[in-house]
Design a protein around this motif. Structure first.
Motif, PDB file in Angstrom:
ATOM      1  N   LEU A  85      -4.935  12.348  -2.951  1.00 49.37           N
ATOM      2  CA  LEU A  85      -3.796  13.111  -2.432  1.00 49.37           C
ATOM      3  C   LEU A  85      -2.515  12.276  -2.456  1.00 49.37           C
ATOM      4  O   LEU A  85      -1.442  12.808  -2.755  1.00 49.37           O
ATOM      5  N   TYR A  89       0.634  13.378  -4.539  1.00 49.59           N
ATOM      6  CA  TYR A  89       1.902  13.492  -3.816  1.00 49.59           C
ATOM      7  C   TYR A  89       3.012  12.781  -4.597  1.00 49.59           C
ATOM      8  O   TYR A  89       4.083  13.352  -4.821  1.00 49.59           O
ATOM      9  N   GLY A  92       3.902  14.629  -7.729  1.00 51.72           N
ATOM     10  CA  GLY A  92       4.661  15.841  -7.400  1.00 51.72           C
ATOM     11  C   GLY A  92       6.103  15.539  -7.041  1.00 51.72           C
ATOM     12  O   GLY A  92       7.029  16.215  -7.496  1.00 51.72           O
ATOM     13  N   LEU A 105       6.355  24.435  -3.440  1.00 57.29           N
ATOM     14  CA  LEU A 105       4.997  23.908  -3.272  1.00 57.29           C
ATOM     15  C   LEU A 105       5.008  22.564  -2.559  1.00 57.29           C
ATOM     16  O   LEU A 105       5.971  21.820  -2.632  1.00 57.29           O
ATOM     17  N   GLU A 108       1.732  17.549  -3.230  1.00 53.45           N
ATOM     18  CA  GLU A 108       0.372  17.332  -3.721  1.00 53.45           C
ATOM     19  C   GLU A 108      -0.038  18.453  -4.683  1.00 53.45           C
ATOM     20  O   GLU A 108      -0.669  18.205  -5.708  1.00 53.45           O
ATOM     21  N   SER A 109       0.336  19.690  -4.343  1.00 52.84           N
ATOM     22  CA  SER A 109       0.008  20.835  -5.203  1.00 52.84           C
ATOM     23  C   SER A 109       0.769  20.748  -6.516  1.00 52.84           C
ATOM     24  O   SER A 109       0.214  21.009  -7.587  1.00 52.84           O
ATOM     25  N   LEU A 110       2.044  20.380  -6.434  1.00 49.13           N
ATOM     26  CA  LEU A 110       2.841  20.215  -7.653  1.00 49.13           C
ATOM     27  C   LEU A 110       2.266  19.094  -8.505  1.00 49.13           C
ATOM     28  O   LEU A 110       2.179  19.210  -9.729  1.00 49.13           O
ATOM     29  N   HIS A 112      -0.803  18.216  -8.729  1.00 44.11           N
ATOM     30  CA  HIS A 112      -1.995  18.747  -9.405  1.00 44.11           C
ATOM     31  C   HIS A 112      -1.599  19.583 -10.619  1.00 44.11           C
ATOM     32  O   HIS A 112      -2.189  19.453 -11.694  1.00 44.11           O
ATOM     33  N   ILE A 113      -0.576  20.421 -10.466  1.00 46.99           N
ATOM     34  CA  ILE A 113      -0.103  21.245 -11.580  1.00 46.99           C
ATOM     35  C   ILE A 113       0.422  20.361 -12.704  1.00 46.99           C
ATOM     36  O   ILE A 113       0.121  20.576 -13.880  1.00 46.99           O
TER      37      ILE A 113
END
Length: 175
Positions: A85, A89, A92, A105, A108-110, A112-113
């Motif tokens: 994470l 992070y 992202g 977002l 962390e989500s960004l 991943h993308i």
């Protein structure tokens, strides 16, 4: 005491530098192996020389600007959840400005993308997609520009052509 501590710090620094040099050489070797595989494939398929150069240039540009030479999925999956994470992070945060579509977002989500994205390059005048192609990919224009048209006809105005972004429907224009 001080001399021993200095020797330990010096050895650690030398080990880290050696590791970094080996890592960079490893990436270069993997890129060269991929280039050889692409060249052999193009030769096997008897692709014309002009097209061979374009394909090779495409892969060189893509591999040099991506995590492709690394097994990013394996690297991330082998980290502890908290460390993964933290890495996601940082990725992202670093890419937030370049991808305003995802500004809402969590970093962390960004991250991943971003790890799922694969860069690609197109020559001037080269079609990104054509009318009727399935909309299976999403493209982000990082540099340059894209002109949209419908069935090969250029249109002017604020909305040149609609294109489906996330659904697997056929494309409704050319780009």
């Amino acid at each position: 005491g001080v001399a021993v501590a200095g020797a330990v710090v010096f050895s650690h620094c030398m080990g880290t530098i050696s590791s970094l040099i080996t890592s960079v050489e490893g990436v270069e070797e993997r890129c060269q192996q991929k280039n050889r595989a692409v060249a052999e494939y193009l030769q096997f398929r008897e692709v014309p020389s002009v097209l061979k150069r374009r394909v090779k240039r495409h892969f060189n540009n893509s591999w040099r600007k991506s995590a492709e030479p690394y097994d990013e999925t394996t690297i991330l999956s082998e980290l502890s959840a908290s460390l993964r994470l933290e890495v996601l992070y940082e990725i992202g945060v670093r890419h937030r400005e370049a991808l305003p579509l995802f500004k809402g977002l969590f970093p962390e989500s960004l991250g991943h993308i971003v790890c799922l994205l694969r860069p690609c390059a197109f020559d001037d005048g080269e079609a990104v997609y054509s009318w009727g192609d399935l909309a299976a990919d999403m493209y982000f224009v990082v540099s340059g520009s894209v002109e949209l048209s419908r069935s090969g006809k250029k249109r002017s105005g604020p909305r040149p052509a609609r294109t489906s972004v996330l659904s697997p429907r056929p494309r409704s224009g050319d780009s």
